[in-house]
Scaffold this motif. Sequence first.
Motif: not given
Length: 452
Positions: A59-66, A106-113
């Motif tokens: 999800i993060a990578l797709f947004l960055i690629i977007g 990054s923050i979201t994934v760290i907090l709610f992995s």
Amino acid sequence: MTLLVKEKMFYIHFFKLTLIIALQNVITIGVNLSDNIILGGYSETALSAAALANQIQFIALFLIIGCSQSVVILASRLWGSKQLHLIRKVIGVGMAASIVIGLITSITVILFSTELLSLLTADKSVIQEGAHYLKISSFSYVFFAITTILLASLRSMEIVKIGLLVSLFTLIINVSLNYLFVYGHFGLPRMGVFGSAIATLIARILECIIVIVYIVKNNHRLGLKMRHFFELDTTILKQYTKIALPILLSSLSWAGAMAVQSGILGHMGTSAIAANSVATTIFQFVTVIIYASASSTAIIMGKTIGEGSIEKVKAYSRTLQILYLFIGILTAIVLFVTKDHVLFLYQISDEAKALSLSFMTILSITAIGTAYEMPALSGIIQSGGDTKFVMYNDFIFMWLLILPASLLAAFVFNLSPVTLFILLKSDQILKCFVAFVKVNRYKWIKTMQVQR
């Protein structure tokens, strides 16, 4: 009206760009494949954990690629019209957007992995291993964001070889570090999934440094300085947002849908998760030429529109559609032939191997549809400026048709994983009909002006 373009240089340029970008994609996918192979040899749980963790971070990578796709759309037009000073401003806006997305995710994934992974599977051991992976690899998102925007800015000006070299370096580093960290060779501790995440983070940091050094030392064509990547022009921001927002929403929709698909398969057992990971990774590896054709299309079409050659744009679009079909048939044959010769690389159960073969057979059929609709939509139509259509199309097909049907198939009718996989991938064929009609009406050509 001539169907095919007769300009020899068009074909040379298209295939040169496509092959270089494809090689870069092969190496990029090779990083994921090496992770899969190394973790697949470590344990099926480790492989499943990394596979689900990757669905979250996609999800993060797709947004960055977007964000990077939006840079290419605008910057390639400016490249065609020789407005070099505005390219720097577009890059600065794209960089800011990409870094913000990288930080937030990054923050979201760290907090709610753990909570995120729990949405995809109920297997406690997979969740625990996946959480270890995510909490480390999430620190790589910002570095990936910077690298991706820098390479996109160069690609929009038809500078593509550096991306290939950087990807090759990343592959070598990632494979070497995975070998050391996952199994604990040369006296290092045996770290499994945790070690794979550390290897990924180190590789992302190093590739970012290499691209920055290249920009500073070697790019004289545009006169880029590092400060240009952090300049935020409000006028350009508005024009960038108009293009980027639909792409970002489409990317978010698609990445979320892929996570939901993995979640649906994940609730059918560890074997289904592992088989999906194996099949889709091999599929990505074999079909790199498809995604490369979309990238090269965006560069060529954006530059041609920037030059004001609208009739040439129409002729190019007709020719490209035929080339896409040939590419699709070729990749389908390669995938079908190779599917029986790759599973020896994985230490997975017999059930997972059988499912992997079935999944790859299905993908060898849908690859033809993917080869046409994906570059037609994200290459031709998006680069033409009609980014909203692609967003609506993706949302309708995935969230209103494919996912509801698949949820019913999995949890109401209890259909087999193979039948479910067919449903999940059927949009790759269905989208072809919509793409054909849209492309050949030419209403996607938007002669917008990037002004400052």
